[in-house]
Write an enzyme that holds these catalytic residues in place. Structure first.
Site, PDB file in Angstrom:
ATOM      1  N   GLY A 192      29.608  33.893  87.373  1.00 41.12           N
ATOM      2  CA  GLY A 192      28.950  33.443  88.597  1.00 41.12           C
ATOM      3  C   GLY A 192      28.618  31.974  88.627  1.00 41.12           C
TER       4      GLY A 192
ATOM      5  CG  HIS B 290      37.052  38.482  87.700  1.00 44.12           C
ATOM      6  ND1 HIS B 290      36.496  38.853  88.905  1.00 44.12           N
ATOM      7  CD2 HIS B 290      36.363  37.404  87.267  1.00 44.12           C
ATOM      8  CE1 HIS B 290      35.501  38.029  89.182  1.00 44.12           C
ATOM      9  NE2 HIS B 290      35.400  37.141  88.209  1.00 44.12           N
TER      10      HIS B 290
ATOM     11  CG  ASN C 280      31.957  31.593  90.689  1.00 40.10           C
ATOM     12  OD1 ASN C 280      32.379  32.596  91.246  1.00 40.10           O
ATOM     13  ND2 ASN C 280      31.705  31.560  89.403  1.00 40.10           N
TER      14      ASN C 280
ATOM     15  CG  ASP D 295      37.758  41.423  90.764  1.00 40.50           C
ATOM     16  OD1 ASP D 295      38.921  41.187  90.363  1.00 40.50           O
ATOM     17  OD2 ASP D 295      36.756  40.962  90.193  1.00 40.50           O
TER      18      ASP D 295
ATOM     19  CB  SER E 191      33.278  35.460  86.005  1.00 41.25           C
ATOM     20  OG  SER E 191      34.086  34.995  87.072  1.00 41.25           O
TER      21      SER E 191
END
Length: 181
Positions: free
Chosen positions: A42, A154, A70, A151, A5
């Site tokens: 993801g 990112h 991840n 978040d 991502s």
């Protein structure tokens, strides 16, 4: 561009994402290249390993490999991360494709032993023949609220801009290596 991502531009309009901003920066620097979009939000290193042949089917002269975020969030064993990244690098080397490997740090809640083992994976792989190495994709952006989305993980458009500016000299070196291989 082969990653997760962070390089796919999660949460951003397409022109604000890493691939688009890198493409624009390369064009502004006089490089006529096309970035193949091989980043999937993801994705883990295992997912990347499983789909590498698909990404390479478009014909690739150089690769930027950005995986690990991840894996770290899921607490993947660093030995598994290393096996997956090694397999990716082996496949690229077999095709004589120069690589920029950009590392990742795991979340701190997994403890110092995990963090050291995770970081050591990138340090070892970054020493491989034919691999340019950047220790941390989010260097200068991670944990800076003004450079990240809500978040906190990112990068926002300005954060991406900083990552692109920091990585541009390495990407230009990668392109030079691709022209000679």
């Amino acid at each position: 561009m082969f990653g997760d991502s962070l390089s796919a531009g999660y949460g951003l309009a397409h022109p604000d994402g890493f691939e688009a901003q890198l493409q624009a920066a390369l064009k502004a620097a006089g490089h006529d290249v096309t970035i193949v979009d091989g980043a999937v939000s993801g994705d883990t290193s295992a997912g990347g390993r499983a789909r590498l042949d698909w990404v390479l089917a478009d014909g690739v002269n150089a690769a930027i490999v950005e995986f690990g975020g991840n894996d770290g969030l899921r607490g993947v064993d660093p030995k598994e991360l290393e096996a997956n990244l090694s397999a990716i690098l082996d496949m690229l080397a077999a095709r004589h494709i120069p690589v920029l490997l950009t590392g990742m740090y795991p979340p701190p809640n997994l403890g110092p032993d995990y963090s050291e083992a995770f970081h050591a994976v990138y340090e070892r792989l970054g020493q491989r023949q034919g691999v340019l190495y950047d220790p941390f994709f989010l260097d200068g952006v991670a944990a800076i609220p003004s450079l990240n989305q809500a978040d906190g993980m990112h990068p926002n458009p300005e954060g991406v801009k900083r990552i692109v500016a920091r990585l541009l000299p390495l990407v230009e070196k990668l392109l030079a290596e691709a022209r000679t291989s």
